[in-house]
Design an enzyme around this catalytic site. Structure first.
Site, PDB file in Angstrom:
ATOM      1  N   GLY A  28      -8.070  -4.074   1.783  1.00  0.00           N
ATOM      2  CA  GLY A  28      -7.865  -4.447   0.388  1.00  0.00           C
ATOM      3  C   GLY A  28      -8.733  -5.630   0.022  1.00  0.00           C
ATOM      4  O   GLY A  28      -9.273  -6.306   0.901  1.00  0.00           O
ATOM      5  N   CYS A  37      -8.412  -3.677   8.665  1.00  0.00           N
ATOM      6  CA  CYS A  37      -9.108  -4.675   7.846  1.00  0.00           C
ATOM      7  C   CYS A  37      -8.090  -5.653   7.237  1.00  0.00           C
ATOM      8  O   CYS A  37      -7.471  -6.413   7.966  1.00  0.00           O
ATOM      9  CB  CYS A  37      -9.977  -3.971   6.797  1.00  0.00           C
ATOM     10  SG  CYS A  37     -11.094  -5.107   5.964  1.00  0.00           S
ATOM     11  N   TYR A  38      -7.869  -5.607   5.919  1.00  0.00           N
ATOM     12  CA  TYR A  38      -6.840  -6.470   5.336  1.00  0.00           C
ATOM     13  C   TYR A  38      -5.493  -6.193   6.013  1.00  0.00           C
ATOM     14  O   TYR A  38      -4.678  -7.099   6.190  1.00  0.00           O
ATOM     15  CB  TYR A  38      -6.745  -6.213   3.822  1.00  0.00           C
ATOM     16  CG  TYR A  38      -5.656  -6.999   3.124  1.00  0.00           C
ATOM     17  CD1 TYR A  38      -5.871  -8.318   2.745  1.00  0.00           C
ATOM     18  CD2 TYR A  38      -4.418  -6.417   2.858  1.00  0.00           C
ATOM     19  CE1 TYR A  38      -4.869  -9.044   2.104  1.00  0.00           C
ATOM     20  CE2 TYR A  38      -3.414  -7.132   2.218  1.00  0.00           C
ATOM     21  CZ  TYR A  38      -3.644  -8.443   1.845  1.00  0.00           C
ATOM     22  OH  TYR A  38      -2.662  -9.158   1.215  1.00  0.00           O
ATOM     23  N   HIS A  66     -13.398  -0.515  10.172  1.00  0.00           N
ATOM     24  CA  HIS A  66     -12.886   0.663   9.463  1.00  0.00           C
ATOM     25  C   HIS A  66     -13.070   1.940  10.287  1.00  0.00           C
ATOM     26  O   HIS A  66     -14.154   2.516  10.295  1.00  0.00           O
ATOM     27  CB  HIS A  66     -13.598   0.804   8.118  1.00  0.00           C
ATOM     28  CG  HIS A  66     -13.218  -0.260   7.147  1.00  0.00           C
ATOM     29  ND1 HIS A  66     -12.149  -0.128   6.291  1.00  0.00           N
ATOM     30  CD2 HIS A  66     -13.717  -1.492   6.936  1.00  0.00           C
ATOM     31  CE1 HIS A  66     -12.025  -1.224   5.572  1.00  0.00           C
ATOM     32  NE2 HIS A  66     -12.959  -2.078   5.944  1.00  0.00           N
ATOM     33  N   GLU A 108     -11.977   4.749   9.561  1.00  0.00           N
ATOM     34  CA  GLU A 108     -11.987   5.920   8.680  1.00  0.00           C
ATOM     35  C   GLU A 108     -13.361   6.252   8.124  1.00  0.00           C
ATOM     36  O   GLU A 108     -13.543   7.296   7.524  1.00  0.00           O
ATOM     37  CB  GLU A 108     -10.982   5.709   7.527  1.00  0.00           C
ATOM     38  CG  GLU A 108     -11.359   4.648   6.487  1.00  0.00           C
ATOM     39  CD  GLU A 108     -11.027   3.209   6.899  1.00  0.00           C
ATOM     40  OE1 GLU A 108     -10.847   2.957   8.106  1.00  0.00           O
ATOM     41  OE2 GLU A 108     -10.957   2.346   6.008  1.00  0.00           O
ATOM     42  N   ASP A 153     -20.176  18.843  -8.097  1.00  0.00           N
ATOM     43  CA  ASP A 153     -18.752  18.679  -8.391  1.00  0.00           C
ATOM     44  C   ASP A 153     -18.331  19.484  -9.620  1.00  0.00           C
ATOM     45  O   ASP A 153     -17.352  20.228  -9.590  1.00  0.00           O
ATOM     46  CB  ASP A 153     -18.403  17.202  -8.647  1.00  0.00           C
ATOM     47  CG  ASP A 153     -18.913  16.300  -7.542  1.00  0.00           C
ATOM     48  OD1 ASP A 153     -19.095  16.800  -6.423  1.00  0.00           O
ATOM     49  OD2 ASP A 153     -19.134  15.106  -7.810  1.00  0.00           O
ATOM     50  N   LYS A 168     -17.014  14.353  -1.510  1.00  0.00           N
ATOM     51  CA  LYS A 168     -18.172  15.232  -1.718  1.00  0.00           C
ATOM     52  C   LYS A 168     -18.305  16.310  -0.646  1.00  0.00           C
ATOM     53  O   LYS A 168     -18.561  17.469  -0.952  1.00  0.00           O
ATOM     54  CB  LYS A 168     -19.426  14.340  -1.742  1.00  0.00           C
ATOM     55  CG  LYS A 168     -20.688  15.026  -2.100  1.00  0.00           C
ATOM     56  CD  LYS A 168     -20.714  15.470  -3.540  1.00  0.00           C
ATOM     57  CE  LYS A 168     -21.413  14.551  -4.446  1.00  0.00           C
ATOM     58  NZ  LYS A 168     -21.336  14.872  -5.849  1.00  0.00           N
TER      59      LYS A 168
END
Ligand code: XMP
Length: 577
Positions: free
Chosen positions: A54, A81-82, A169, A171, A227, A366
């Site tokens: 965050g 992280c945060y 991170h 992810e 998209d 995407k």
């Protein structure tokens, strides 16, 4: 029907919060995002909890927090992280502002511990960081498991309590073993069993469209990009072609040849170049550009609906919005606004609030959209197109309110052209530093060291020395848009013919008002590698291709120089505005 989530991701406002849930789902385990302050009792059914990153600092008033009871239920918790900083803060450790920020690639040294979470992961590895604060002391009972040059506590855990945390991170794709950390957490620590099939989503998406649209018809803006084409096709399949009207708006801000390409998709074309350029006249600030463009899209839609005497209640708007569009526009409760995407401006938000919009891909990234497109049988030529932003060339044509000199420093030239960045989950808007060689490592070190600069470019070919250039007062007008369109088409042709475009994820070309009276603008090349647009690496170009591009670009008399953007995302965003 979705299953009960086995993993719940608590949203502390991170740009990658949703990506965590998505990566867990990719492992075959259903996960959902909840507000960070959700009471522990409401999380009781989850097998594990993740606290996201965050933009705040734990010691800021009103910074996001979690119910501390989650740490004593026996459920495993992973802080990212945060989330790591918050765990340290709430459990008796210490968090301080770091001496330097750490944005982008870093090298982690992970200890060899007998622990299910860190199992098989010991050693040196590439990770992705985006933070300034650091954990200075772990909470009692925690063992420090990993570190980088800049961050002494990059991974820690209290295995007996099943509490773990990472400053980096896992992810994002640039953390090369990120998936393994999540897999260990989900299966080895939390004991989840697979309950989610990430492929084969088309029938579910079609049903969701039918539920959202009811008996109405859909008015769909198609841009020719991946998209909107995938979302439009889903709508026509779900509702039948006669209930979906596809319209392409030629905003005058599109690339060369784009309107011809889109006409071939069988949608109707609306010419609105004068309207958009008129509304943008004299505007230099990027967020204002974005808002104006979004609102002009709404006006075009209203005009068409009016002209057709269609009763408004019978129509809703369809858009190809994908997840990063919503998240970077401040789409979750605590996320910072990095940039407002054209499909998230006030007029559109009103339609969303009144249930008059359908966005079948809004929780997709995407790469997932391309996967859905393949399931739908759309041609590769369309699906492999590089992303192109809705506001078009307007956000790649930078403007300046006044003339300003470049400033020589020990590290290079500070160019007083501002561009947008994302640092520690917050938006930045700062000048650019120009250096003399395309050295990515040097650029990363400079960004981490210098405050007040969020992007580094290299001068690769210039008509005059950078020291002799100046930023010149300039606006968004038809002449500069045409100049940028020409530069963009040169780059596109050469990168297509050499096969380079297939090796990069996106290749924006930016016009900046840097040069001389005779040659007032410069071109910046920004090839990047990415998977989902949320993080990106600036990538090098084959030297001969770069030379050829410079030759052809400098043949445009008004172009003073060609620069190469060396900055990863974070700290810079892909687009400059
Ligand atoms: P940034 O610049 O935020 O861009 O790193 C991430 C990805 O999103 C695209 N982009 C947009 N796409 N409408 C869009 O449809 C927009 O307003 C918009 N702004 C950025 C950008 O091209 C990149 O692929």
């Amino acid at each position: 029907m979705n299953p009960i989530p086995q993993i719940i991701v608590l949203d502390a406002g991170g740009q990658y919060c949703h990506l965590i849930a998505r990566k867990v789902r990719d492992l075959g385990v259903y996960a959902e995002v909840r507000p960070s302050e959700t009471p522990a009792a409401e999380l009781a059914s989850a097998k594990g909890i993740v606290i996201s990153g965050g933009p705040a600092s734990v010691y800021d008033p009103d910074s996001p927090t979690v119910d501390p009871a989650i740490f004593s239920t026996g459920q495993p918790v992973l802080g990212i992280c945060y989330g790591q900083q918050l765990m340290a803060h709430l459990l008796g450790g210490a968090v301080t502002p770091g001496e330097k920020g750490e944005y982008g690639l870093a090298t982690l040294e992970l200890d060899d511990l007998a622990d299910p979470f860190f199992s098989g992961l010991a050693g040196r590895q590439q990770i992705w960081m985006s933070h300034r604060d650091v954990v200075a002391a772990p909470p009692p009972g925690f063992t420090v498991a990993g570190r980088t040059d800049t961050c002494a506590i990059a991974a820690m855990g209290a295995p007996a309590r099943k509490l773990y945390s990472l400053q980096f991170h896992p992810e994002v794709v640039h953390t090369v073993r990120g998936r393994d950390y999540l897999r260990n957490f989900v299966f080895a620590v939390c004991g989840c069993a697979p309950d989610w099939e990430p492929r084969g989503r088309v029938p579910m998406l079609e049903q969701e469209i039918r539920d959202a649209v009811g008996t109405r018809s859909v008015f769909f803006f198609v841009s020719g990009g991946v998209d909107s084409s995938v979302a439009y096709t889903l709508c026509t399949r779900a509702l039948g072609a006669d209930r979906v009207r596809g319209v392409y708006v030629d905003t005058g801000l599109m690339r060369e040849g784009e309107t011809d390409f889109v006409s071939r998709l069988g949608v109707s074309v609306q010419q609105a170049g004068k309207q958009f350029l008129g509304a943008l006249a004299g505007v230099t600030e990027p967020e204002r550009k974005r808002h104006i463009i979004g609102e002009e899209f709404v006006r075009v839609q209203e005009r068409i609906i009016d002209a057709r005497h269609i009763f408004e209640e019978n129509w809703i708007l369809g858009q190809g919005t994908i997840y990063p569009d919503t998240i970077e526009s401040g789409g979750t409760a605590k996320a910072a606004v990095i940039k407002t995407h054209h499909n998230r401006v006030a007029g559109i938000r009103k339609l969303i609030e009144s249930g008059r919009i359908v966005e079948p891909l809004k929780s997709f990234y995407k790469d997932e959209v391309r996967e859905v497109g393949r399931e739908l049988g759309l041609p590769a030529e369309l699906l492999e197109r590089h992303p192109f932003p809705g506001p078009g060339l307007a956000i790649r044509c930078l403007c300046a309110d006044a003339d300003a000199p470049v400033a020589a420093t020990a590290d290079g030239f500070v160019i007083p052209v501002h561009s947008v960045g994302v640092q520690g989950d917050s938006r930045s808007y700062a000048p650019v530093l120009a250096i003399d060689s395309p050295d990515h490592d040097r650029a990363t070190a400079l960004i981490n060291r210098l405050r007040g600069v969020n992007r580094v470019i290299a001068a690769v070919a210039t008509r005059l020395p950078v020291a002799a250039m100046a930023v010149r007062s300039s606006s968004l007008d038809a002449v500069r848009i045409a100049r940028l369109r020409r530069a963009d088409s040169i780059v596109r042709r050469l990168s297509h013919d050499s096969g380079y475009d297939a090796k990069v994820w996106q290749f924006p070309v930016i016009l900046i008002p840097l040069g001389s009276a005779a040659a007032p603008d410069s071109v910046v090349l920004r090839p990047v590698d990415s998977v989902d647009g949320m993080t990106a690496r600036s990538v090098a170009m084959p030297p001969e291709l770069l030379r050829q591009m410079c030759r052809e670009l400098l043949a445009i008399p008004e172009i003073a120089g060609v620069f190469f953007d060396l900055t990863h995302k974070p700290p810079a965003t892909i687009e400059w505005e």
